[in-house]
Design a protein around this motif. Structure first.
Motif, mmCIF file in Angstrom:
data_model
loop_
_atom_site.group_PDB
_atom_site.id
_atom_site.type_symbol
_atom_site.label_atom_id
_atom_site.label_comp_id
_atom_site.label_asym_id
_atom_site.label_seq_id
_atom_site.Cartn_x
_atom_site.Cartn_y
_atom_site.Cartn_z
ATOM 1 N N ALA A 463 28.383 31.042 43.609
ATOM 2 C CA ALA A 463 26.972 30.641 43.641
ATOM 3 C C ALA A 463 26.155 31.592 44.509
ATOM 4 N N ALA A 464 26.715 32.028 45.652
ATOM 5 C CA ALA A 464 25.998 32.952 46.539
ATOM 6 C C ALA A 464 25.792 34.311 45.866
ATOM 7 N N LEU A 465 26.827 34.807 45.169
ATOM 8 C CA LEU A 465 26.699 36.082 44.461
ATOM 9 C C LEU A 465 25.668 35.993 43.339
ATOM 10 N N GLU A 466 25.639 34.879 42.657
ATOM 11 C CA GLU A 466 24.652 34.692 41.586
ATOM 12 C C GLU A 466 23.239 34.639 42.150
ATOM 13 N N LYS A 467 23.059 33.931 43.264
ATOM 14 C CA LYS A 467 21.736 33.836 43.877
ATOM 15 C C LYS A 467 21.246 35.199 44.345
ATOM 16 N N ALA A 468 22.133 35.995 44.929
ATOM 17 C CA ALA A 468 21.757 37.349 45.355
ATOM 18 C C ALA A 468 21.338 38.190 44.154
ATOM 19 N N ILE A 479 25.612 36.346 36.375
ATOM 20 C CA ILE A 479 27.075 36.427 36.367
ATOM 21 C C ILE A 479 27.692 35.102 35.919
ATOM 22 N N ARG A 480 26.960 34.002 36.092
ATOM 23 C CA ARG A 480 27.472 32.714 35.607
ATOM 24 C C ARG A 480 27.608 32.736 34.092
ATOM 25 N N ASP A 481 26.601 33.285 33.393
ATOM 26 C CA ASP A 481 26.634 33.337 31.932
ATOM 27 C C ASP A 481 27.754 34.239 31.421
ATOM 28 N N ARG A 482 28.120 35.244 32.215
ATOM 29 C CA ARG A 482 29.105 36.218 31.745
ATOM 30 C C ARG A 482 30.532 35.929 32.236
ATOM 31 N N PHE A 483 30.639 35.399 33.453
ATOM 32 C CA PHE A 483 31.966 35.348 34.068
ATOM 33 C C PHE A 483 32.421 33.971 34.536
ATOM 34 N N TYR A 484 31.656 32.891 34.276
ATOM 35 C CA TYR A 484 32.024 31.608 34.865
ATOM 36 C C TYR A 484 33.429 31.170 34.457
ATOM 37 N N GLY A 485 33.769 31.283 33.182
ATOM 38 C CA GLY A 485 35.068 30.802 32.708
ATOM 39 C C GLY A 485 36.219 31.486 33.418
ATOM 40 N N ALA A 486 36.177 32.816 33.489
ATOM 41 C CA ALA A 486 37.259 33.562 34.147
ATOM 42 C C ALA A 486 37.257 33.322 35.644
ATOM 43 N N ALA A 487 36.081 33.289 36.261
ATOM 44 C CA ALA A 487 35.983 33.125 37.715
ATOM 45 C C ALA A 487 36.555 31.776 38.147
ATOM 46 N N SER A 488 36.380 30.733 37.332
ATOM 47 C CA SER A 488 36.812 29.384 37.719
ATOM 48 C C SER A 488 38.279 29.113 37.410
ATOM 49 N N SER A 489 38.903 29.921 36.563
ATOM 50 C CA SER A 489 40.303 29.670 36.198
ATOM 51 C C SER A 489 41.252 30.733 36.739
ATOM 52 N N SER A 490 40.854 32.011 36.666
ATOM 53 C CA SER A 490 41.691 33.112 37.177
ATOM 54 C C SER A 490 40.817 34.057 37.996
ATOM 55 N N PRO A 491 40.464 33.658 39.224
ATOM 56 C CA PRO A 491 39.501 34.414 40.039
ATOM 57 C C PRO A 491 39.858 35.870 40.259
ATOM 58 N N VAL A 492 41.143 36.193 40.385
ATOM 59 C CA VAL A 492 41.524 37.561 40.719
ATOM 60 C C VAL A 492 41.073 38.563 39.663
ATOM 61 N N THR A 493 40.859 38.122 38.441
ATOM 62 C CA THR A 493 40.503 39.034 37.351
ATOM 63 C C THR A 493 39.056 39.504 37.409
ATOM 64 N N VAL A 494 38.197 38.784 38.122
ATOM 65 C CA VAL A 494 36.773 39.148 38.095
ATOM 66 C C VAL A 494 36.149 39.377 39.467
ATOM 67 N N PHE A 495 36.702 38.783 40.535
ATOM 68 C CA PHE A 495 35.989 38.828 41.803
ATOM 69 C C PHE A 495 36.003 40.204 42.466
ATOM 70 N N ASN A 497 35.432 43.038 40.952
ATOM 71 C CA ASN A 497 34.237 43.676 40.397
ATOM 72 C C ASN A 497 32.956 43.014 40.889
ATOM 73 N N LEU A 498 32.981 41.671 41.006
ATOM 74 C CA LEU A 498 31.778 40.963 41.458
ATOM 75 C C LEU A 498 31.428 41.319 42.898
ATOM 76 N N MET A 499 32.445 41.514 43.739
ATOM 77 C CA MET A 499 32.181 41.881 45.130
ATOM 78 C C MET A 499 31.592 43.299 45.231
ATOM 79 N N LYS A 500 32.039 44.182 44.339
ATOM 80 C CA LYS A 500 31.441 45.529 44.305
ATOM 81 C C LYS A 500 30.004 45.463 43.801
ATOM 82 N N LEU A 501 29.782 44.667 42.769
ATOM 83 C CA LEU A 501 28.445 44.511 42.192
ATOM 84 C C LEU A 501 27.474 43.921 43.204
ATOM 85 N N LYS A 502 28.009 43.075 44.085
ATOM 86 C CA LYS A 502 27.186 42.433 45.106
ATOM 87 C C LYS A 502 26.507 43.454 46.005
#
Length: 571
Positions: A463-468, A479-495, A497-502
């Motif tokens: 939620a914080a990354l999306e708000k930023a 990022i919720r529209d694109r990555f919510y499913g993967a982020a909520s079930s297998s976080p290691v696959t997306v976070f 990249n999300l931390m770099k994007l942040k």
């Protein structure tokens, strides 16, 4: 137990029909002179909106209609009563009318009643020319409407006249005597029980709880009702009570998913009057009705509403659903009013979660079930969900795991963590935690900085990354529209990249907002050692709640800041 409780309820209600009679909607009444001539055809129907509904009358209990021919006493369809048809088979209609005439002759042998004599004369005369000039006749003929008779000058129907009632109330009691399985007393044997009407989705002609119509259901060579020996009085009592509770006018029924749910208590109580308000959608003309009922329930321990009779008075809740020509029992809960009120209060406490000011403080079962249905369409609510949900509430048990699964599935499909879904997930997880040896802490109503669960923390981080991202670039798809499913079930696959994007997003913010998000993200990350490869179902639910809590916290702070700025400008 169920039938016995229904019989007790019947005895509690002196206004219900007595043995041998029932309440029937009859649209047309033939008013006759003592000489048997037609005076008028009375249209009993009243309008509600664009529809017309017939009045209810107390009439002799109807015969069990099957593929064969079975006539009723002094009321029936036009084909039976008058021997006329527009759509039916003429030969069969004549047989039906002959069966109706036999019933009248049986009555005439037992009583010399003026109203009955008028009916017999009317049917003998058969003045069809008088009927054909009446404007209602064509409608009766086309719809094969139900009709009955009244003697001119009387208020009651012919079938309600005292001498007729005296004969009919004792009719059929001369059958084989048995020991009734419900009352334990000698009684006449009831071979076929009356149909139960009003169960949503069941046959409009009615269905049965007690029914044996196949050899596979029989035992020791017994047929039909002999397999469950129930006396006529008990069979009449439980079917009459059940039809009354399921009727359209009943205030003691609610629809929960596919389960038509009825409720009653051993004696009349305030809880019986308000139970439906706790779970039903409030009416449009009184949207606060449910809120008032729930507030009164929470104040009951202080006011002592259920402390006297409520600790001893039993309360019954029965959920029924259609099953071909039979009715299946979805759930059956019995407890004292005090026990029930405690469990229902716990249900609403478990659902409590922070929400927008314009949203309802309490959610009905319909809103919760609708939130997990495809496209939030009530037609798509899965069967059994409502019944299992209600059973868990009234028994004080964990909610079915299927509710948690459905909530998470709808969030992943739509990428929306709504208020009802968040409330349902919180309640499911907390009740499961309460009944398991897990050391996990229960989820709070609002943002909980002390909750170190990995799923909850990662949800807050998302939620914080999306708000930023929203503040930095205001994208059409977050990022919720694109990555919510993967982020909520297998976080290691997306976070990763999300931390770099942040970092790119924070670089576009002013220094104040940049420092705010860096501090918030650091605080959230302090208890996340590593992003897990997979999250369990419960932790996926905690992810959704963490995301929801953090988003609500953003909006709450934003509203508080705007109000503070407005106040300062005013000064």
């Amino acid at each position: 137990m169920i039938l016995h409780a229904l019989c007790d309820y019947y005895r509690r209600k002196p206004d219900l029909p007595r043995l041998g009679f029932e309440i029937k909607a009859i649209p047309f009444v033939f008013e006759l002179s003592p000489a048997g001539h037609l005076v008028q055809i009375e249209d009993t129907r009243y309008s509600e909106g664009k529809k017309k509904f017939p009045r209810n009358f107390l009439v002799p209990q109807g015969a069990k209609k099957t593929s064969g021919i079975a006539a009723n006493w002094l009321w029936d369809s036009a084909e039976y009563v008058l021997g006329v048809t527009k759509l039916g088979r003429p030969d069969r209609v004549q047989e039906q009318h002959a069966a109706f005439q036999v019933k009248l002759d049986e009555l005439a042998d037992k009583t010399n009643d003026a109203g009955l004599n008028a009916v017999l004369t009317f049917l003998k005369i058969r003045d069809t020319s008088r009927l054909e000039i009446d404007p209602l006749w064509s409608e009766i003929l086309e719809t094969n409407a139900v009709v009955t008779f009244r003697l001119n000058g009387d208020f009651e129907l012919v079938c309600q006249r005292p001498s007729i009632r005296a004969v009919l109330e004792g009719a059929g009691m001369e059958t084989e005597k048995i020991i009734c399985a419900i009352s334990g007393e000698p009684d006449g044997f009831e071979r076929l029980h009356a149909s139960i009407k009003g169960v949503w989705g069941a046959q409009t002609s009615g269905a049965n709880i007690v029914s044996f119509n196949k050899d596979a259901f029989n035992s020791f060579g017994k047929e039909q009702g002999a397999n469950a020996p129930i006396g006529k009085r008990a069979a009449f009592a439980y079917t009459t009570a059940l039809n009354y509770l399921l009727s359209k006018e009943s205030a003691q029924r609610i629809q929960i998913g596919d389960a038509s749910t009825i409720f009653w208590s051993e004696q009349h109580t305030e809880f019986e009057d308000t139970f439906s308000d706790l779970f039903n959608e409030p009416p449009k003309d009184d949207p606060a009705k449910q809120t008032r009922a729930i507030e009164a329930l929470f104040k009951a321990p202080q006011t002592g509403t259920y402390n006297d009779d409520g600790e001893k008075t039993r309360f019954y809740v029965l959920g029924l659903a259609p099953n071909a020509a039979r009715i299946s029992i979805r759930f059956w809960q019995v407890g004292t009013i005090a026990e029930m009120s405690v469990r229902i209060r716990q249900h609403f406490q478990d659902l409590e979660i922070i929400h927008a000011g314009f949203e309802k403080p309490h959610l009905s079962l319909f809103q919760l079930l609708k939130s997990i249905a495809t496209q939030e369409d009530s037609k798509n609510i899965p069967p059994n969900y409502g019944g299992e949900f209600m059973r868990a509430i009234l028994a004080g048990l964990p909610y079915p795991q299927t509710l948690l699964q459905a909530s998470i599935r709808r969030i992943r499909a739509e990428r929306k963590v709504t208020y009802p879904r968040a409330a349902l997930i919180k309640a499911c997880i907390n009740r499961q935690t309460r009944y398991s040896p897990s050391q996990e802490q229960e989820i709070a109503v609002s943002l909980d900085d002390s909750n170190t669960n990995c799923g909850y923390r990662i949800g807050r981080l998302f939620a914080a990354l999306e708000k930023a991202q929203e503040e930095a670039v205001n994208p059409s798809a977050t990022i919720r529209d694109r990555f919510y499913g993967a982020a909520s079930s297998s976080p290691v696959t997306v976070f990763a990249n999300l931390m770099k994007l942040k970092n790119h997003h924070l670089a576009k913010l002013d220094d104040g907002r940049k420092r705010y998000f860096e501090k918030l993200i650091g605080q959230i990350m302090s208890s996340i050692n590593d992003f897990p490869a997979h999250l369990s179902l419960a932790d996926q639910g905690r992810f959704a709640i963490g995301y929801y809590h953090q988003r609500q916290a953003f909006f709450t702070k934003s509203e508080s800041t705007n109000k503070s700025e407005s106040t300062n400008k005013g000064e």
